[in-house]
Scaffold this active site. Structure first.
Site: not given
Ligand code: NOJ
Length: 545
Positions: A220, A284
């Site tokens: 993330d 990400e």
């Protein structure tokens, strides 16, 4: 589910598959993203869970996916629904137990499905034991795991940094009289990745999950790991910056996007490379340009295996911008690197079925066909395969609000619609954690019984990818085509054409239509001119290349 088995493979295609697999299961494969809270609730508490996912694996096998990406499953106070982790080596009680997780991995593997685990390295929850200790005193053991600064003159903020949610990136800690940094909400204190101990902690965390036999991890907010050690003020945004930065008013230059982040990605890559079979590292990479995104592939083999193509996701659904983005992405990728394509998310961008397609079924079919025929790994967002759209929820309910965009994320996180029944087959509770959309309009049960449905279109496209290697791994070459359309070759004999315009278009090709968004045209032979109606798309086995 219906008892259909996966498509048959030829010896040749098996060989190509095997060689692609040696370079990673995701090459030629398809990832499905399920938002775990919203996918399948086994215990009737209105929240999706791991056992619910295990119960539905047959569906995913039937659909024909290769990887299942699940949003964070770890314990969390849920200020950002799992993206604020309070324990990196356990499972959130609402989701189940570590045993359930291990069972999920094993059961999925039996169906040739790999679990992609979502890991959040940039920040913890403010309830994580490290942060509780860190804020207990300036000399505490974990103080330097986070980013602290003394107040400026008259107690002002240490500098002008803003976070991704459009607020100051600093919050004051009364107990120790200093500010701590957070690139997201104040409940998500930023970890200090300049600290070697933090890097080592994450090596152990990554190992902990990779050793459980998962297919890989999605990491993330990696662009937000490192900050400027001199704490310089961010410069004002210019027209060259992302729309988010322009709205916030500054370029997020010094609290994120530090060039040394690539060293950390290479470290993770070396760690993952020790596993056999190879584990996926999906980054990400929330960066505004394709040029910045491709840097996260390193030399093509030493950083991420797949990156998040925000530019594609945020493109208008129109032939010209899409063409430019596809062309630029594939041109700028380093040799040996492999693209990823996602059209929908659990974040502000929401569902493509709504944003790109306005809920129009023919347009949704074009979007799915396009997504599943580009060169790279498609990421299907749960519910898109049945054309689920975002319901109008009236007001913001449960989601963390993105202060900057003002948009609730709830719309794209509503429960999966399994059947037209109370609870939509998602839950037996009368109170699902988010309201349900209209399951009578789109649901798995009805569509799986209808060969003309969007669900069958998606399933048939996935089956075709398994038997037609050009479509799964072949090179992509865009060809010029009339206004409003996009067309490209894949490998020697796959030809794809999509008409996003408002009128009928003719495209020169010959061969047999294998799949058309209007299924009555499947198997049609094209002698020289393919006629595509508005909002129609095809995969052709071409004889004209
Ligand atoms: C990206 C995730 O997709 C989003 O849901 C989350 O709020 C931020 N990262 C912060 O972890």
């Amino acid at each position: 589910m219906t008892g259909h088995s996966r498509g048959k493979t030829t010896a040749n295609s098996r060989n190509q598959r095997a060689s692609a697999a040696r370079r990673g299961w995701w090459r030629g494969g398809v990832i499905y993203q399920a938002y775990p809270r919203s996918w399948s609730d086994s215990n009737g508490d209105g929240i999706g869970d791991l056992r619910g996912i295990i119960d539905r694996l047959d569906y995913l096998e039937w659909l024909g996916i290769d990887g299942l990406w699940l949003n964070p499953l770890m314990p969390s106070p849920d200020h950002d629904w799992g993206y604020d982790v309070s324990d990196y080596k356990a499972i959130h009680p609402a989701m189940g137990t570590l045993d359930d997780f291990d069972e999920l991995v094993a059961q999925a593997a039996r169906r040739a499905i790999r679990i992609v685990f979502d890991l959040v390295p940039s920040h913890t929850s403010d309830r994580h034991a490290w942060f509780l200790d860190a804020r207990s005193s300036k000399s505490s053991r974990y103080r330097d795991y986070y980013v602290w600064r003394r107040p400026g003159p008259r107690g002002s903020l240490p500098n002008n940094w803003m976070n991704y949610f459009g607020r100051a990136a600093w919050s004051f800690d009364d107990g120790t009289g200093e500010y701590y940094m957070h690139n997201f909400s104040p409940h998500q204190p930023q970890l200090n990745w300049w600290n070697a101990e933090v890097r080592e902690e994450f090596d152990r965390i990554l190992n902990f999950w990779l050793e459980r036999g998962i297919g890989g991890v999605r990491l993330d907010a990696v662009q937000a790991l490192l900050y400027d050690k001199q704490f310089r003020d961010n410069p004002p945004a210019t027209r060259a910056d992302s729309d988010k930065e322009r709205r916030i008013g500054q370029r997020l230059k010094y609290n994120a996007n530090h060039p040394d982040v690539h060293r950390i990605v290479r470290r993770w890559h070396s760690l993952a490379a020790q596993f056999d079979p190879q584990r996926l590292l999906l980054g990400e990479t929330w960066v505004p340009s394709i040029r910045q995104m491709v840097k996260y592939y390193g030399n093509g083999t030493d950083e991420f295996d797949l990156t998040w193509n925000l530019t594609f996701l945020r493109s208008p659904f129109a032939s010209r911008p899409l063409r430019q983005i596809i062309e630029l992405t594939l041109r700028l990728l380093p040799d040996d690197a492999w693209a990823a394509w996602a059209a929908s998310t659990h974040d502000d961008e929401g569902r493509a079925t709504t944003r790109w397609c306005g809920g129009v079924p023919a347009t949704i079919r074009c979007a799915m066909l396009l997504l599943l025929t580009l060169r790279g790994t498609p990421i299907i967002y749960y519910g898109d395969e049945i054309g689920m759209t975002e319901p109008l929820l009236g007001k913001m309910r449960r989601a963390l609000r993105d202060e900057e965009s003002g948009r609730s994320r709830d719309g794209s996180r509503t429960p999966m619609q399994w059947k037209a029944a109370p609870g939509a087959g998602f839950t037996s509770s009368t109170q699902p954690w988010l309201p349900l959309g209209d399951a009578s309009v789109a649901n798995v049960e009805t569509q799986s019984a209808d060969r003309g449905s969007v669900l069958w279109l998606v399933r048939d496209l996935l089956a075709l990818r398994r038997t037609f290697d050009d479509l799964a791994v072949g090179e992509l070459a865009l060809v010029s085509s009339p206004a409003g359309t996009l067309a490209w070759h894949r490998g020697k004999s796959a030809f794809i054409a999509v008409n996003l315009g408002t009128s009928m278009r003719r495209i020169r090709t010959s061969g047999q239509i294998l799949i058309c968004t209007d299924r009555t045209r499947d198997q049609e032979y094209v002698a020289e001119w393919l006629e595509l109606r508005s909002r129609e798309a095809v995969v052709v086995r071409s004889t004209s290349r």
